[in-house]
Design a protein around this motif. Structure first.
Motif, PDB file in Angstrom:
ATOM      1  N   VAL A   1       5.747  45.784 -27.221  1.00  0.00           N
ATOM      2  CA  VAL A   1       4.933  45.589 -28.791  1.00  0.00           C
ATOM      3  C   VAL A   1       4.286  46.664 -28.749  1.00  0.00           C
ATOM      4  CG1 VAL A   1       3.082  44.389 -30.480  1.00  0.00           C
ATOM      5  CG2 VAL A   1       4.502  43.158 -28.816  1.00  0.00           C
ATOM      6  N   PHE A   2       5.225  48.172 -29.843  1.00  0.00           N
ATOM      7  CA  PHE A   2       4.228  48.688 -29.979  1.00  0.00           C
ATOM      8  C   PHE A   2       3.957  49.547 -31.259  1.00  0.00           C
ATOM      9  CE2 PHE A   2       9.088  49.534 -31.265  1.00  0.00           C
ATOM     10  CZ  PHE A   2       8.853  50.974 -31.772  1.00  0.00           C
ATOM     11  N   GLY A   3       3.615  50.745 -31.450  1.00  0.00           N
ATOM     12  CA  GLY A   3       2.509  51.248 -32.263  1.00  0.00           C
ATOM     13  C   GLY A   3       1.580  52.362 -31.874  1.00  0.00           C
ATOM     14  N   VAL A   4       0.659  52.428 -33.436  1.00  0.00           N
ATOM     15  CA  VAL A   4       0.475  53.778 -32.461  1.00  0.00           C
ATOM     16  C   VAL A   4      -1.450  52.977 -32.518  1.00  0.00           C
ATOM     17  CG1 VAL A   4       0.698  55.447 -34.876  1.00  0.00           C
ATOM     18  CG2 VAL A   4      -1.128  53.465 -35.524  1.00  0.00           C
ATOM     19  N   SER A   5      -2.320  53.353 -32.172  1.00  0.00           N
ATOM     20  CA  SER A   5      -3.694  53.279 -31.571  1.00  0.00           C
ATOM     21  C   SER A   5      -4.541  52.405 -32.466  1.00  0.00           C
ATOM     22  CB  SER A   5      -4.260  53.996 -30.608  1.00  0.00           C
ATOM     23  OG  SER A   5      -5.859  53.720 -30.404  1.00  0.00           O
ATOM     24  N   GLY A   6      -4.673  50.976 -32.328  1.00  0.00           N
ATOM     25  CA  GLY A   6      -5.006  50.280 -33.237  1.00  0.00           C
ATOM     26  C   GLY A   6      -4.435  49.358 -34.243  1.00  0.00           C
ATOM     27  N   ALA A   7      -3.326  49.063 -33.807  1.00  0.00           N
ATOM     28  CA  ALA A   7      -2.113  48.430 -35.010  1.00  0.00           C
ATOM     29  C   ALA A   7      -2.373  46.719 -34.472  1.00  0.00           C
ATOM     30  CB  ALA A   7      -0.948  49.106 -34.807  1.00  0.00           C
ATOM     31  N   GLY A   8      -2.741  46.662 -34.008  1.00  0.00           N
ATOM     32  CA  GLY A   8      -3.278  45.308 -32.746  1.00  0.00           C
ATOM     33  C   GLY A   8      -2.303  44.746 -31.801  1.00  0.00           C
ATOM     34  N   LYS A   9      -1.934  45.949 -30.718  1.00  0.00           N
ATOM     35  CA  LYS A   9      -0.740  45.863 -29.949  1.00  0.00           C
ATOM     36  C   LYS A   9      -1.052  44.760 -29.226  1.00  0.00           C
ATOM     37  CE  LYS A   9      -0.414  50.003 -28.677  1.00  0.00           C
ATOM     38  NZ  LYS A   9      -1.491  50.036 -29.953  1.00  0.00           N
ATOM     39  N   THR A  10      -2.564  44.667 -28.239  1.00  0.00           N
ATOM     40  CA  THR A  10      -3.006  44.403 -27.434  1.00  0.00           C
ATOM     41  C   THR A  10      -3.605  42.238 -27.815  1.00  0.00           C
ATOM     42  OG1 THR A  10      -3.620  45.945 -26.215  1.00  0.00           O
ATOM     43  CG2 THR A  10      -4.933  43.767 -25.561  1.00  0.00           C
ATOM     44  N   THR A  11      -4.111  42.286 -29.088  1.00  0.00           N
ATOM     45  CA  THR A  11      -4.252  41.443 -30.080  1.00  0.00           C
ATOM     46  C   THR A  11      -2.991  40.439 -30.183  1.00  0.00           C
ATOM     47  OG1 THR A  11      -6.343  42.070 -30.825  1.00  0.00           O
ATOM     48  CG2 THR A  11      -5.070  40.173 -31.746  1.00  0.00           C
ATOM     49  N   VAL A  12      -2.259  41.177 -30.423  1.00  0.00           N
ATOM     50  CA  VAL A  12      -0.460  40.233 -30.856  1.00  0.00           C
ATOM     51  C   VAL A  12      -0.342  40.162 -29.750  1.00  0.00           C
ATOM     52  CG1 VAL A  12       1.163  40.756 -31.735  1.00  0.00           C
ATOM     53  CG2 VAL A  12       0.017  41.511 -32.999  1.00  0.00           C
ATOM     54  N   GLY A  13      -0.036  40.847 -28.516  1.00  0.00           N
ATOM     55  CA  GLY A  13       0.394  41.109 -27.042  1.00  0.00           C
ATOM     56  C   GLY A  13       0.104  39.373 -26.276  1.00  0.00           C
TER      57      GLY A  13
END
Length: 167
Positions: free
Chosen positions: A5-17
């Motif tokens: 799950v990738f994208g810029v910082s703050g996109a929600g990668k960790t939360t969604v991941g």
């Protein structure tokens, strides 16, 4: 399968991941944990990373992905993977799938302001967008538009990757 799950910082990668991994009973990998201390300090101080800073980090993460694939473990990885070359380096085989969390600057900035206890300096968001190379069709990346709840985003990911039925 490895889902990055990738994208810029703050996109929600960790939360969604984490939510995706938990829902699938898969292993979760936070790519930030593979950064050397110097990278973390650099970002904390408001200085963006260079390609030279990122390559050793990506190599450590690549080795972890290879290990997971070799042992047959399913995992979700949260990683910025801003450039195509970075994604190409992490794509160790057909078992690796990429999901891009796409949102405009204003939306991501709003999400980033609500985040707590992360080393990434919010002032670096523009540099993240400057470095971002949105995926091209030949990369076989699933793009998910932000602006919904994490649960809604996870359900869309599950559907697009044919992992399980959405809730």
């Amino acid at each position: 399968m490895i889902v990055i799950v990738f994208g810029v910082s703050g996109a929600g990668k960790t939360t969604v991941g984490k939510l995706l991994a938990r829902g699938l009973s898969w292993h979760f990998v936070e790519a930030d944990d593979f950064h050397p201390t110097a990278n973390i300090e650099k970002m904390r101080s408001g200085r963006p990373l260079t390609d030279e800073d990122r390559w050793p980090w990506l190599e450590r993460l690549r080795e972890e992905i290879k290990r997971l694939v070799a042992t047959g473990k399913n995992a979700v990885v949260a990683c910025s993977a801003l450039k195509r070359a970075y994604r190409d380096r992490l794509r160790v085989g057909n078992e690796v799938k990429f999901v891009f969390l796409r949102g405009d600057f204003v939306l991501v900035q709003k999400q980033l302001r609500g985040r707590r206890s992360h080393f990434m300096n919010p002032d670096l968001l523009q540099s993240q967008f400057d470095d971002l190379e949105e995926p091209q069709a030949d990369e076989n990346v699933f793009t998910i538009e932000l602006g919904r709840t994490p649960k809604e985003i996870v359900n869309e990911i599950k559907t697009k990757l044919h992992l399980v039925r959405s809730d």
